[in-house]
Design a protein around this motif. Structure first.
Motif, PDB file in Angstrom:
ATOM      1  N   ARG A  40       0.850  -1.252   0.151  1.00 58.24           N
ATOM      2  CA  ARG A  40       0.168   0.184  -0.094  1.00 58.24           C
ATOM      3  C   ARG A  40       0.915   1.302  -0.058  1.00 58.24           C
ATOM      4  NH1 ARG A  40      -2.507   2.274   5.361  1.00 58.24           N
ATOM      5  NH2 ARG A  40      -0.294   2.778   5.510  1.00 58.24           N
ATOM      6  N   ASN A  41       1.718   1.437   0.701  1.00 62.05           N
ATOM      7  CA  ASN A  41       2.832   2.531   1.035  1.00 62.05           C
ATOM      8  C   ASN A  41       3.686   2.737  -0.349  1.00 62.05           C
ATOM      9  OD1 ASN A  41       1.681   2.866   3.589  1.00 62.05           O
ATOM     10  ND2 ASN A  41       3.508   1.920   4.675  1.00 62.05           N
ATOM     11  N   HIS A  42       4.046   1.577  -0.834  1.00 60.42           N
ATOM     12  CA  HIS A  42       4.466   1.487  -2.412  1.00 60.42           C
ATOM     13  C   HIS A  42       3.705   2.501  -3.317  1.00 60.42           C
ATOM     14  CE1 HIS A  42       7.128   0.718  -5.608  1.00 60.42           C
ATOM     15  NE2 HIS A  42       6.171   0.181  -6.141  1.00 60.42           N
ATOM     16  N   LEU A  43       2.533   1.862  -3.391  1.00 60.98           N
ATOM     17  CA  LEU A  43       1.746   2.499  -4.292  1.00 60.98           C
ATOM     18  C   LEU A  43       1.193   3.916  -4.121  1.00 60.98           C
ATOM     19  CD1 LEU A  43      -0.404  -0.777  -4.985  1.00 60.98           C
ATOM     20  CD2 LEU A  43       0.800   0.130  -6.824  1.00 60.98           C
ATOM     21  N   ILE A  44       1.057   4.240  -2.970  1.00 60.45           N
ATOM     22  CA  ILE A  44       1.028   5.444  -2.495  1.00 60.45           C
ATOM     23  C   ILE A  44       1.950   6.490  -2.934  1.00 60.45           C
ATOM     24  CG2 ILE A  44       0.635   7.111  -0.696  1.00 60.45           C
ATOM     25  CD1 ILE A  44      -1.083   5.181   0.903  1.00 60.45           C
ATOM     26  N   GLU A  69     -11.038  -1.524   1.179  1.00 59.12           N
ATOM     27  CA  GLU A  69     -11.100  -2.416   2.573  1.00 59.12           C
ATOM     28  C   GLU A  69     -12.701  -2.571   2.633  1.00 59.12           C
ATOM     29  OE1 GLU A  69      -7.476  -1.901   5.624  1.00 59.12           O
ATOM     30  OE2 GLU A  69      -9.094  -0.338   5.575  1.00 59.12           O
ATOM     31  N   ALA A  70     -13.617  -1.667   2.676  1.00 56.49           N
ATOM     32  CA  ALA A  70     -15.127  -1.810   2.825  1.00 56.49           C
ATOM     33  C   ALA A  70     -15.574  -2.367   1.684  1.00 56.49           C
ATOM     34  CB  ALA A  70     -15.733  -0.472   2.700  1.00 56.49           C
ATOM     35  N   ASP A  97      -7.444   7.026   1.465  1.00 60.33           N
ATOM     36  CA  ASP A  97      -8.939   7.024   1.290  1.00 60.33           C
ATOM     37  C   ASP A  97      -9.492   5.947   0.274  1.00 60.33           C
ATOM     38  OD1 ASP A  97      -9.312   9.314   2.766  1.00 60.33           O
ATOM     39  OD2 ASP A  97      -9.353  10.762   1.061  1.00 60.33           O
ATOM     40  N   ARG A  98      -8.654   5.690  -0.807  1.00 62.15           N
ATOM     41  CA  ARG A  98      -8.878   4.590  -1.767  1.00 62.15           C
ATOM     42  C   ARG A  98      -8.789   3.155  -0.959  1.00 62.15           C
ATOM     43  NH1 ARG A  98      -5.881   6.125  -7.324  1.00 62.15           N
ATOM     44  NH2 ARG A  98      -7.068   4.529  -8.005  1.00 62.15           N
TER      45      ARG A  98
END
Length: 410
Positions: free
Chosen positions: A340-344, A358-359, A352-353
Protein backbone atom coordinates in the motif's frame (compact mmCIF):
# COMPACT_ATOMS: atom_id res chain seq x y z
CA UNK A 1 41.54 -44.74 25.27
CA UNK A 2 39.14 -41.88 25.91
CA UNK A 3 39.54 -38.63 27.80
CA UNK A 4 36.44 -39.34 29.88
CA UNK A 5 34.27 -36.65 28.24
CA UNK A 6 30.60 -37.49 28.61
CA UNK A 7 28.41 -37.17 25.53
CA UNK A 8 25.44 -34.82 25.60
CA UNK A 9 22.52 -34.34 23.25
CA UNK A 10 21.95 -30.94 21.65
CA UNK A 11 18.30 -29.83 21.53
CA UNK A 12 17.77 -26.45 19.79
CA UNK A 13 15.80 -23.92 21.82
CA UNK A 14 14.17 -20.63 20.82
CA UNK A 15 15.97 -17.46 21.91
CA UNK A 16 12.89 -16.19 23.77
CA UNK A 17 10.10 -17.91 25.66
CA UNK A 18 6.59 -16.60 26.46
CA UNK A 19 6.86 -13.58 28.72
CA UNK A 20 10.22 -12.53 27.29
CA UNK A 21 11.14 -9.73 24.91
CA UNK A 22 10.89 -10.64 21.19
CA UNK A 23 14.30 -10.94 19.58
CA UNK A 24 14.94 -11.19 15.83
CA UNK A 25 18.58 -10.19 15.95
CA UNK A 26 19.44 -13.51 14.29
CA UNK A 27 17.54 -12.49 11.13
CA UNK A 28 20.17 -10.76 9.01
CA UNK A 29 18.36 -8.38 6.67
CA UNK A 30 20.34 -6.89 3.78
CA UNK A 31 19.43 -3.54 2.23
CA UNK A 32 16.64 -3.62 -0.33
CA UNK A 33 18.07 -3.84 -3.83
CA UNK A 34 21.51 -5.02 -2.68
CA UNK A 35 21.25 -8.67 -3.77
CA UNK A 36 22.35 -9.44 -7.33
CA UNK A 37 20.02 -10.93 -9.92
CA UNK A 38 21.83 -13.71 -11.79
CA UNK A 39 21.04 -14.68 -15.36
CA UNK A 40 18.34 -17.33 -15.60
CA UNK A 41 20.82 -19.81 -17.05
CA UNK A 42 23.55 -19.12 -14.46
CA UNK A 43 25.12 -22.16 -12.83
CA UNK A 44 24.08 -23.07 -9.27
CA UNK A 45 27.71 -22.76 -8.17
CA UNK A 46 27.84 -19.10 -9.25
CA UNK A 47 24.94 -18.09 -6.99
CA UNK A 48 25.62 -19.95 -3.76
CA UNK A 49 25.54 -16.69 -1.80
CA UNK A 50 21.83 -16.24 -2.61
CA UNK A 51 21.04 -19.14 -0.27
CA UNK A 52 22.28 -17.05 2.68
CA UNK A 53 21.03 -13.55 1.86
CA UNK A 54 17.48 -12.19 1.38
CA UNK A 55 16.25 -10.73 -1.90
CA UNK A 56 14.32 -7.52 -1.23
CA UNK A 57 12.77 -4.89 -3.50
CA UNK A 58 10.82 -2.50 -1.24
CA UNK A 59 12.94 -0.32 1.05
CA UNK A 60 11.84 1.42 4.26
CA UNK A 61 10.67 4.47 2.29
CA UNK A 62 8.42 2.30 0.13
CA UNK A 63 10.55 2.60 -2.99
CA UNK A 64 11.17 -0.35 -5.33
CA UNK A 65 14.92 -0.59 -5.86
CA UNK A 66 17.57 -2.92 -7.23
CA UNK A 67 17.90 -5.50 -10.01
CA UNK A 68 14.82 -7.48 -8.94
CA UNK A 69 12.48 -4.46 -9.18
CA UNK A 70 10.20 -3.59 -12.07
CA UNK A 71 8.60 -6.93 -12.91
CA UNK A 72 5.06 -5.55 -12.39
CA UNK A 73 3.06 -2.54 -13.60
CA UNK A 74 1.01 -0.30 -11.31
CA UNK A 75 -2.17 -2.08 -12.44
CA UNK A 76 -0.67 -5.48 -11.62
CA UNK A 77 0.52 -4.26 -8.22
CA UNK A 78 -2.95 -2.88 -7.46
CA UNK A 79 -4.48 -6.24 -8.40
CA UNK A 80 -1.97 -7.91 -6.07
CA UNK A 81 -2.86 -5.55 -3.24
CA UNK A 82 -6.54 -6.42 -3.65
CA UNK A 83 -5.74 -10.14 -3.71
CA UNK A 84 -3.93 -9.85 -0.38
CA UNK A 85 -6.71 -7.72 1.12
CA UNK A 86 -9.29 -10.22 -0.10
CA UNK A 87 -7.40 -13.12 1.49
CA UNK A 88 -7.11 -11.24 4.79
CA UNK A 89 -10.82 -10.37 4.83
CA UNK A 90 -11.70 -13.97 3.92
CA UNK A 91 -9.56 -15.17 6.83
CA UNK A 92 -11.19 -12.78 9.28
CA UNK A 93 -14.71 -13.92 8.39
CA UNK A 94 -13.84 -17.63 8.44
CA UNK A 95 -12.10 -17.41 11.82
CA UNK A 96 -15.18 -15.64 13.14
CA UNK A 97 -17.42 -18.33 11.64
CA UNK A 98 -15.38 -21.03 13.37
CA UNK A 99 -15.65 -19.20 16.69
CA UNK A 100 -19.43 -19.07 16.17
CA UNK A 101 -19.55 -22.83 15.69
CA UNK A 102 -20.43 -22.66 11.98
CA UNK A 103 -17.44 -24.76 10.98
CA UNK A 104 -15.11 -27.09 12.80
CA UNK A 105 -11.70 -25.86 11.81
CA UNK A 106 -9.83 -23.08 10.01
CA UNK A 107 -6.24 -22.04 9.29
CA UNK A 108 -5.51 -18.40 8.50
CA UNK A 109 -2.72 -16.74 6.50
CA UNK A 110 -2.21 -13.57 8.53
CA UNK A 111 1.17 -12.01 7.67
CA UNK A 112 1.88 -14.44 4.80
CA UNK A 113 -0.51 -13.10 2.16
CA UNK A 114 2.19 -11.96 -0.29
CA UNK A 115 3.81 -15.38 -0.65
CA UNK A 116 1.04 -17.25 -2.44
CA UNK A 117 -0.79 -14.36 -4.14
CA UNK A 118 2.36 -12.95 -5.78
CA UNK A 119 3.66 -16.40 -6.72
CA UNK A 120 0.47 -17.33 -8.57
CA UNK A 121 0.85 -14.37 -10.92
CA UNK A 122 4.15 -15.79 -12.18
CA UNK A 123 2.55 -19.06 -13.37
CA UNK A 124 0.70 -19.93 -16.57
CA UNK A 125 -2.62 -21.67 -17.04
CA UNK A 126 -2.07 -25.42 -16.71
CA UNK A 127 0.85 -25.18 -14.28
CA UNK A 128 0.18 -27.17 -11.11
CA UNK A 129 0.70 -26.23 -7.46
CA UNK A 130 1.07 -28.89 -4.79
CA UNK A 131 0.27 -26.76 -1.73
CA UNK A 132 0.05 -27.06 2.01
CA UNK A 133 -2.85 -25.64 4.01
CA UNK A 134 -1.67 -22.01 4.00
CA UNK A 135 -1.65 -21.26 0.28
CA UNK A 136 -5.29 -20.34 -0.34
CA UNK A 137 -3.93 -17.16 -1.90
CA UNK A 138 -3.03 -19.25 -4.95
CA UNK A 139 -6.75 -19.77 -5.54
CA UNK A 140 -7.85 -16.24 -4.67
CA UNK A 141 -5.20 -14.69 -6.94
CA UNK A 142 -6.39 -16.94 -9.77
CA UNK A 143 -10.03 -15.94 -9.44
CA UNK A 144 -11.38 -19.10 -7.81
CA UNK A 145 -14.84 -18.25 -6.37
CA UNK A 146 -14.69 -17.53 -2.65
CA UNK A 147 -18.18 -18.97 -2.20
CA UNK A 148 -16.85 -22.34 -3.44
CA UNK A 149 -14.10 -22.22 -0.82
CA UNK A 150 -16.68 -21.40 1.83
CA UNK A 151 -18.98 -24.20 0.68
CA UNK A 152 -16.16 -26.62 1.45
CA UNK A 153 -15.35 -24.94 4.77
CA UNK A 154 -19.01 -25.27 5.82
CA UNK A 155 -19.29 -28.80 4.35
CA UNK A 156 -22.66 -27.82 2.92
CA UNK A 157 -24.64 -29.40 0.10
CA UNK A 158 -22.61 -27.44 -2.48
CA UNK A 159 -19.23 -28.56 -1.14
CA UNK A 160 -17.19 -29.23 -4.31
CA UNK A 161 -15.24 -32.00 -2.52
CA UNK A 162 -18.46 -33.64 -1.25
CA UNK A 163 -17.09 -33.99 2.27
CA UNK A 164 -14.00 -35.96 1.25
CA UNK A 165 -11.47 -33.46 2.62
CA UNK A 166 -10.92 -31.27 5.66
CA UNK A 167 -12.49 -27.79 5.43
CA UNK A 168 -9.36 -25.92 4.26
CA UNK A 169 -7.91 -28.59 1.98
CA UNK A 170 -9.20 -27.25 -1.32
CA UNK A 171 -8.75 -28.76 -4.77
CA UNK A 172 -9.16 -27.35 -8.27
CA UNK A 173 -7.49 -28.81 -11.34
CA UNK A 174 -8.76 -25.91 -13.45
CA UNK A 175 -6.93 -23.46 -11.19
CA UNK A 176 -3.74 -25.48 -10.87
CA UNK A 177 -4.32 -26.42 -7.23
CA UNK A 178 -3.70 -30.09 -6.45
CA UNK A 179 -5.71 -31.37 -3.53
CA UNK A 180 -3.85 -30.75 -0.28
CA UNK A 181 -2.21 -33.71 1.41
CA UNK A 182 -2.97 -34.09 5.10
CA UNK A 183 0.28 -36.06 5.49
CA UNK A 184 2.81 -33.25 5.58
CA UNK A 185 5.62 -33.22 3.00
CA UNK A 186 4.13 -35.88 0.71
CA UNK A 187 3.09 -33.10 -1.68
CA UNK A 188 6.79 -32.38 -2.33
CA UNK A 189 7.48 -35.71 -4.01
CA UNK A 190 4.11 -35.52 -5.77
CA UNK A 191 5.07 -32.19 -7.33
CA UNK A 192 8.41 -33.51 -8.55
CA UNK A 193 6.74 -36.58 -10.03
CA UNK A 194 4.13 -34.45 -11.80
CA UNK A 195 6.88 -32.20 -13.21
CA UNK A 196 8.86 -35.23 -14.40
CA UNK A 197 5.73 -36.56 -16.14
CA UNK A 198 5.22 -33.21 -17.85
CA UNK A 199 8.80 -33.35 -19.15
CA UNK A 200 8.45 -36.98 -20.28
CA UNK A 201 5.36 -36.01 -22.30
CA UNK A 202 7.17 -33.05 -23.85
CA UNK A 203 4.60 -30.69 -22.35
CA UNK A 204 5.18 -27.03 -21.45
CA UNK A 205 3.64 -27.05 -17.96
CA UNK A 206 5.66 -26.77 -14.76
CA UNK A 207 4.93 -27.69 -11.14
CA UNK A 208 5.38 -25.90 -7.84
CA UNK A 209 5.91 -27.71 -4.54
CA UNK A 210 5.06 -26.05 -1.22
CA UNK A 211 6.23 -26.93 2.28
CA UNK A 212 6.58 -25.26 5.66
CA UNK A 213 9.84 -24.88 7.57
CA UNK A 214 8.88 -27.56 10.09
CA UNK A 215 8.03 -30.16 7.44
CA UNK A 216 11.47 -29.92 5.83
CA UNK A 217 12.52 -32.37 8.55
CA UNK A 218 10.41 -35.05 6.83
CA UNK A 219 12.17 -37.59 4.61
CA UNK A 220 9.85 -36.81 1.68
CA UNK A 221 11.43 -33.36 1.43
CA UNK A 222 14.88 -34.83 0.88
CA UNK A 223 13.60 -37.54 -1.48
CA UNK A 224 12.02 -34.85 -3.63
CA UNK A 225 15.32 -32.96 -3.85
CA UNK A 226 17.12 -36.13 -4.95
CA UNK A 227 14.74 -36.76 -7.85
CA UNK A 228 14.37 -33.09 -8.81
CA UNK A 229 18.13 -32.62 -9.04
CA UNK A 230 18.89 -35.94 -10.74
CA UNK A 231 16.28 -35.57 -13.49
CA UNK A 232 16.28 -31.75 -13.67
CA UNK A 233 12.54 -31.69 -13.19
CA UNK A 234 10.73 -28.46 -14.19
CA UNK A 235 9.63 -27.67 -10.65
CA UNK A 236 9.88 -24.80 -8.19
CA UNK A 237 10.54 -26.07 -4.66
CA UNK A 238 9.03 -23.54 -2.25
CA UNK A 239 9.78 -23.43 1.49
CA UNK A 240 7.63 -21.03 3.52
CA UNK A 241 9.75 -20.18 6.54
CA UNK A 242 7.26 -18.47 8.83
CA UNK A 243 9.50 -19.04 11.89
CA UNK A 244 7.17 -21.48 13.66
CA UNK A 245 5.88 -24.98 12.98
CA UNK A 246 2.78 -26.14 14.85
CA UNK A 247 4.29 -25.24 18.22
CA UNK A 248 8.04 -25.50 17.71
CA UNK A 249 10.40 -22.85 16.39
CA UNK A 250 12.22 -23.26 13.09
CA UNK A 251 15.49 -24.35 14.74
CA UNK A 252 14.11 -27.83 15.41
CA UNK A 253 13.90 -28.51 11.67
CA UNK A 254 16.84 -26.31 10.66
CA UNK A 255 19.23 -27.68 13.26
CA UNK A 256 20.27 -24.26 14.56
CA UNK A 257 22.64 -23.45 11.70
CA UNK A 258 22.55 -22.41 8.07
CA UNK A 259 19.35 -21.62 6.18
CA UNK A 260 16.59 -23.74 4.67
CA UNK A 261 17.57 -22.57 1.20
CA UNK A 262 21.12 -23.84 1.73
CA UNK A 263 19.81 -27.40 1.75
CA UNK A 264 19.41 -27.13 -1.99
CA UNK A 265 23.12 -26.48 -2.49
CA UNK A 266 24.16 -30.01 -1.64
CA UNK A 267 21.94 -31.24 -4.47
CA UNK A 268 23.29 -28.76 -7.01
CA UNK A 269 19.97 -26.89 -7.07
CA UNK A 270 19.92 -23.07 -7.35
CA UNK A 271 18.74 -21.82 -3.96
CA UNK A 272 17.39 -18.35 -3.18
CA UNK A 273 15.97 -16.62 -0.13
CA UNK A 274 13.40 -13.86 -0.59
CA UNK A 275 11.59 -11.42 1.69
CA UNK A 276 8.19 -13.13 1.89
CA UNK A 277 6.48 -9.90 2.96
CA UNK A 278 7.68 -8.03 -0.14
CA UNK A 279 5.09 -8.61 -2.90
CA UNK A 280 7.21 -7.42 -5.87
CA UNK A 281 10.24 -9.36 -4.61
CA UNK A 282 8.23 -12.59 -4.32
CA UNK A 283 6.83 -12.14 -7.82
CA UNK A 284 10.23 -11.38 -9.35
CA UNK A 285 11.86 -14.45 -7.80
CA UNK A 286 8.92 -16.69 -8.77
CA UNK A 287 9.05 -15.39 -12.34
CA UNK A 288 12.81 -16.04 -12.48
CA UNK A 289 12.40 -19.60 -11.19
CA UNK A 290 9.48 -20.30 -13.54
CA UNK A 291 11.46 -19.10 -16.55
CA UNK A 292 14.36 -21.34 -15.52
CA UNK A 293 12.04 -24.36 -15.33
CA UNK A 294 10.43 -23.61 -18.70
CA UNK A 295 13.85 -23.44 -20.35
CA UNK A 296 14.68 -26.99 -19.22
CA UNK A 297 17.25 -25.69 -16.75
CA UNK A 298 15.83 -27.74 -13.88
CA UNK A 299 14.49 -27.01 -10.40
CA UNK A 300 14.93 -23.98 -8.17
CA UNK A 301 14.56 -23.97 -4.39
CA UNK A 302 13.10 -20.79 -2.88
CA UNK A 303 12.87 -19.96 0.83
CA UNK A 304 10.34 -17.26 1.74
CA UNK A 305 11.35 -15.49 4.93
CA UNK A 306 8.08 -14.45 6.57
CA UNK A 307 6.21 -14.68 9.87
CA UNK A 308 3.03 -16.46 10.96
CA UNK A 309 1.33 -13.58 12.75
CA UNK A 310 -1.70 -15.62 13.76
CA UNK A 311 -2.22 -19.00 15.35
CA UNK A 312 -1.24 -22.19 13.56
CA UNK A 313 -4.95 -23.02 13.41
CA UNK A 314 -8.14 -22.29 15.34
CA UNK A 315 -7.08 -25.13 17.66
CA UNK A 316 -3.83 -23.40 18.57
CA UNK A 317 -2.82 -20.82 21.19
CA UNK A 318 0.54 -19.30 20.15
CA UNK A 319 0.90 -17.42 23.45
CA UNK A 320 1.75 -20.78 25.01
CA UNK A 321 5.05 -21.02 23.12
CA UNK A 322 6.09 -17.52 21.95
CA UNK A 323 5.95 -13.93 23.27
CA UNK A 324 2.58 -12.22 22.71
CA UNK A 325 4.19 -9.15 21.12
CA UNK A 326 6.44 -11.11 18.78
CA UNK A 327 4.35 -10.53 15.64
CA UNK A 328 4.54 -6.75 16.12
CA UNK A 329 8.32 -7.00 16.45
CA UNK A 330 8.81 -8.90 13.17
CA UNK A 331 11.31 -6.72 11.24
CA UNK A 332 9.93 -7.33 7.73
CA UNK A 333 6.58 -5.73 8.49
CA UNK A 334 3.09 -6.29 7.10
CA UNK A 335 2.94 -7.26 3.38
CA UNK A 336 -0.31 -5.37 2.75
CA UNK A 337 0.86 -2.16 4.39
CA UNK A 338 4.20 -2.31 2.59
CA UNK A 339 2.61 -2.64 -0.85
CA UNK A 340 0.00 0.00 0.00
CA UNK A 341 2.73 2.45 0.98
CA UNK A 342 4.67 1.69 -2.20
CA UNK A 343 1.64 2.38 -4.40
CA UNK A 344 0.85 5.61 -2.52
CA UNK A 345 4.43 6.75 -3.06
CA UNK A 346 4.05 6.05 -6.78
CA UNK A 347 0.85 8.12 -6.89
CA UNK A 348 -1.23 5.09 -7.87
CA UNK A 349 -3.10 4.77 -4.54
CA UNK A 350 -4.18 6.77 -1.49
CA UNK A 351 -5.31 6.24 2.10
CA UNK A 352 -8.91 7.09 1.17
CA UNK A 353 -8.94 4.64 -1.75
CA UNK A 354 -7.43 1.98 0.50
CA UNK A 355 -10.17 2.42 3.11
CA UNK A 356 -12.80 2.31 0.39
CA UNK A 357 -11.25 -0.87 -1.04
CA UNK A 358 -11.25 -2.48 2.42
CA UNK A 359 -14.99 -1.81 2.74
CA UNK A 360 -15.74 -3.03 -0.79
CA UNK A 361 -13.75 -6.23 -0.32
CA UNK A 362 -15.28 -6.99 3.06
CA UNK A 363 -18.72 -6.51 1.53
CA UNK A 364 -17.75 -8.92 -1.26
CA UNK A 365 -16.60 -11.51 1.28
CA UNK A 366 -19.71 -11.15 3.44
CA UNK A 367 -21.95 -11.54 0.37
CA UNK A 368 -20.16 -14.78 -0.51
CA UNK A 369 -20.45 -15.94 3.09
CA UNK A 370 -24.21 -15.33 3.16
CA UNK A 371 -24.62 -17.34 -0.02
CA UNK A 372 -22.57 -20.23 1.37
CA UNK A 373 -24.50 -20.19 4.63
CA UNK A 374 -27.81 -20.30 2.75
CA UNK A 375 -27.10 -23.85 1.56
CA UNK A 376 -28.12 -26.79 3.71
CA UNK A 377 -25.82 -29.28 5.39
CA UNK A 378 -24.44 -32.01 3.16
CA UNK A 379 -26.95 -34.91 3.15
CA UNK A 380 -28.83 -33.44 6.10
CA UNK A 381 -30.97 -36.11 7.73
CA UNK A 382 -29.87 -38.88 5.38
CA UNK A 383 -26.82 -40.89 4.47
CA UNK A 384 -24.86 -40.25 1.26
CA UNK A 385 -26.24 -41.65 -1.97
CA UNK A 386 -24.48 -44.43 -3.89
CA UNK A 387 -23.68 -41.84 -6.58
CA UNK A 388 -21.94 -39.60 -4.02
CA UNK A 389 -19.93 -42.49 -2.63
CA UNK A 390 -18.42 -43.48 -5.97
CA UNK A 391 -18.51 -40.27 -8.02
CA UNK A 392 -15.04 -38.80 -8.38
CA UNK A 393 -13.32 -41.68 -6.57
CA UNK A 394 -12.39 -43.72 -9.64
CA UNK A 395 -10.93 -42.33 -12.85
CA UNK A 396 -13.05 -42.67 -15.96
CA UNK A 397 -12.16 -45.82 -17.87
CA UNK A 398 -9.95 -45.00 -20.89
CA UNK A 399 -11.58 -45.70 -24.30
CA UNK A 400 -9.19 -48.55 -25.20
CA UNK A 401 -9.97 -50.39 -21.96
CA UNK A 402 -13.69 -49.83 -22.48
CA UNK A 403 -13.40 -51.38 -25.94
CA UNK A 404 -11.47 -54.35 -24.54
CA UNK A 405 -14.15 -54.84 -21.92
CA UNK A 406 -16.93 -54.76 -24.52
CA UNK A 407 -15.03 -57.17 -26.74
CA UNK A 408 -14.61 -59.60 -23.88
CA UNK A 409 -18.34 -59.47 -23.28
CA UNK A 410 -18.43 -58.04 -19.76
Amino acid sequence: MTDGTRLSLHVPEPAVRPGGQPDFSNVKIPKAGSVARPAVDASPESMRDLAYSIIRVLNQQGEAVGPWAGSLTDEELLAGLRDMMRLRAFDARMVMAQRQGKTSFYMQHLGEEAVSTAFRKALNAGDMNFPTYRQAGLLIADGYPMVEMMNQIYSNENDPIRGRQLPVMYSSKAHGFFTISGNLATQYVQAVGWAMASAIKGDSKIAAAWIGDGSTAESDFHSALVFASTYKAPVILNIVNNQWAISTFQGIARGGSGTFAARGLGFGIPALRVDGNDYPAVHAVAKWAAERARKNLGPTLVEYVTYRAGAHSTSDDPSAYRPKAESEAWPLGDPILRLRNHLILRGAWSDDRHKQAEAEIMDEVITAQKEAESHGTLHAGAGPSVRDIFEGVYAEMPPHLRRQRQKAGY
